[in-house]
Motif scaffolding. Structure first.
Motif, mmCIF file in Angstrom:
data_model
loop_
_atom_site.group_PDB
_atom_site.id
_atom_site.type_symbol
_atom_site.label_atom_id
_atom_site.label_comp_id
_atom_site.label_asym_id
_atom_site.label_seq_id
_atom_site.Cartn_x
_atom_site.Cartn_y
_atom_site.Cartn_z
ATOM 1 N N THR A 1 0.866 -1.178 0.000
ATOM 2 C CA THR A 1 0.000 0.000 0.000
ATOM 3 C C THR A 1 0.901 1.226 0.000
ATOM 4 O O THR A 1 1.937 1.243 0.672
ATOM 5 N N PHE B 1 -1.678 -1.326 -3.947
ATOM 6 C CA PHE B 1 -2.858 -0.469 -3.832
ATOM 7 C C PHE B 1 -2.382 0.947 -3.513
ATOM 8 O O PHE B 1 -1.535 1.138 -2.647
ATOM 9 N N SER C 1 -14.110 0.484 3.086
ATOM 10 C CA SER C 1 -13.999 -0.585 2.084
ATOM 11 C C SER C 1 -13.711 -1.916 2.765
ATOM 12 O O SER C 1 -12.619 -2.476 2.662
ATOM 13 N N TRP D 1 -14.713 -4.804 2.073
ATOM 14 C CA TRP D 1 -14.415 -5.879 1.116
ATOM 15 C C TRP D 1 -12.921 -5.946 0.814
ATOM 16 O O TRP D 1 -12.349 -7.025 0.655
ATOM 17 N N LEU D 2 -12.278 -4.766 0.773
ATOM 18 C CA LEU D 2 -10.844 -4.726 0.496
ATOM 19 C C LEU D 2 -10.059 -5.267 1.683
ATOM 20 O O LEU D 2 -9.139 -6.081 1.521
ATOM 21 N N TYR D 3 -10.427 -4.825 2.882
ATOM 22 C CA TYR D 3 -9.710 -5.284 4.070
ATOM 23 C C TYR D 3 -9.964 -6.756 4.344
ATOM 24 O O TYR D 3 -9.078 -7.471 4.834
ATOM 25 N N GLY E 1 -10.346 -8.928 2.036
ATOM 26 C CA GLY E 1 -9.460 -9.593 1.084
ATOM 27 C C GLY E 1 -8.028 -9.602 1.558
ATOM 28 O O GLY E 1 -7.313 -10.605 1.414
ATOM 29 N N MET E 2 -7.592 -8.484 2.144
ATOM 30 C CA MET E 2 -6.235 -8.437 2.688
ATOM 31 C C MET E 2 -6.070 -9.440 3.828
ATOM 32 O O MET E 2 -5.058 -10.141 3.916
ATOM 33 N N TYR F 1 -10.810 -2.515 9.121
ATOM 34 C CA TYR F 1 -9.422 -2.967 8.994
ATOM 35 C C TYR F 1 -9.031 -3.998 10.054
ATOM 36 O O TYR F 1 -8.007 -4.679 9.920
#
Length: 417
Positions: A39, A66, A89, A91-93, A95-96, A136
């Protein structure tokens, strides 16, 4: 055409390449076949490209980056729907978190403008921070529990450089900040890898001494400070490189000058004043003064950013308790530079500091095998946040207090006793 802003041409390309190599080989010790998530602010693209190059040279599986952008962030505050500030977000976290659970390494490039959100509505900033922290948390737990090898390095963003060196033209300010970053990151020497090996060995010696003492608490005294920090049961000191649960030895922070451990969440008493400003999510919080009772902050003041500070403290129950205490000599290279970076990664390594919020399970004896319930029972704190702020200076003394009440000088006037 590969366009690069004029200010970026003032960044030494040789040292930038060394920083990328150190990030991969020392910071991460990236393993053959291991994936990597990066990131970074978009202006740090030159460094990200070099990190990606060295990651693949080290045998990386897949490198995914990202990017954040300051103007896009400001657009949200200027034009965004009010309800959007309670969203993140997730969905992003998520995924991480899944990637980290599968063994992916994590690297963050720091460099955002510390004052980016200083003129925005503090209530919206607080809401957005809370939503982001909650989203997160699944990923943060993998990092704070050292499930994986991870690392943070920095890039001299022009907007950050303008804050640190406000009297200089942009190109000169960027060059000065780049030079300071390279020096603090130990990449301005002929062999940075060897320099880091020696530095890690020195930090390990400090940690070993503290672990041998088994102090029950630390007592900080100085101007505006009389603070007793109880240490968690079975706490363990660490500094420099650390071995993650996946077996990889990494240097999470570059630079680093600290040795650190876990306080007992219920055993912090007294008052303490900050010795440097805290830059948090685009807001500068200065002259922090807090009072602890039973491990909990019951009163908090600041000459600047007080509203944001109190919103941070209201994030959750653990936000008012400590998750880390760290010792840094006042003569550290970052302190000796005389530069206020307005960036916690650097400023915390100029001064002893404490952190609000989440503790590191790594900082317990056999921490990798402890459950969250056991960590809590031993005094470890849990929270959506982990925010370091500086309490050390050349006027602060620290005593280690043994279980029998006897005292051992640990630091005098900011230096190891």
């Amino acid at each position: 055409m590969n366009f690069m802003p004029q200010s970026q041409t003032s960044v030494d390309p040789i040292k930038l390449e060394k920083l990328a190599e150190v990030a991969v080989r020392v910071g991460l010790q990236l393993q053959t076949g291991q994936d990597l998530v990066i990131t970074a602010p978009v202006v740090a693209l030159p460094l990200v490209r070099l990190i990606t190059k060295h990651a693949y040279m080290a045998g990386a599986g897949l490198v995914t980056a990202f990017y954040s952008d300051e103007e896009s962030t400001l657009a949200r505050y200027r034009y965004g729907n009010d309800q959007s500030f309670d969203r993140a977000s997730d969905w992003l976290y998520d995924g991480m978190a899944k990637a980290y659970a599968r063994g992916t390494a994590r690297l963050a490039v720091s460099g955002d403008n510390p004052m980016l959100l200083s003129e925005q509505d503090p209530a919206k900033v607080g809401r957005a921070n809370r939503a982001n922290s909650a989203a997160y948390k699944p990923a943060l737990e993998k990092i704070s529990n050292f499930d994986i090898n991870w690392n943070i390095v920095s890039y001299p963003n022009p907007s950050w450089a303008a804050l640190v060196f406000p009297d200089d033209p942009e190109a000169i300010a960027v060059a000065k900040l780049a030079k300071a970053i390279f020096a603090a990151s130990r990449v301005d020497v002929e062999d940075p890898i060897a320099a880091w090996a020696e530095h890690n060995a020195n930090l390990a010696k400090r940690s070993s001494w503290l672990n041998g003492e088994r102090f029950a608490s630390l007592h900080f005294t100085g101007p505006g400070t009389d603070l007793r920090v109880g240490l968690a049961d079975g706490h363990e000191w660490h500094g420099g490189s650390s071995t993650a649960k996946n077996g990889v030895t990494c240097n999470p922070n570059i630079p680093t000058e600290e040795v650190f451990t876990t306080p007992h969440a219920l055993r912090v008493e007294g008052h303490v004043s900050s010795t440097k400003p805290l830059s948090h999510q685009g807001t500068l919080i200065d002259d922090i003064r807090v009072h602890f009772e039973g491990g909990r902050i019951v009163e908090a003041k600041a000459s600047r950013g007080e509203e944001v500070l109190n919103k941070v403290l209201d994030t959750d129950e653990g936000a008012r308790r400590l998750g880390e205490v760290a010792l840094v000599p006042h003569s550290s290279p970052i302190s000796a530079s005389g530069i206020l970076f307005y960036n916690t990664l650097f400023d915390e390594n100029a001064s002893c500091h404490i952190a609000l919020g989440q503790c590191y399970s790594k900082c317990f004896v056999d921490g990798a095998s402890l459950t969250q319930e056991q960590i809590k029972a031993q005094g470890g704190n849990s929270s959506l946040i982990h925010i370091d702020w500086m309490i050390g200076s050349g006027q602060v003394d620290i005593d280690g207090v043994r279980p029998d009440g006897s005292r051992v000088p640990v630091m005098r006037q900011g230096e190891w006793a």
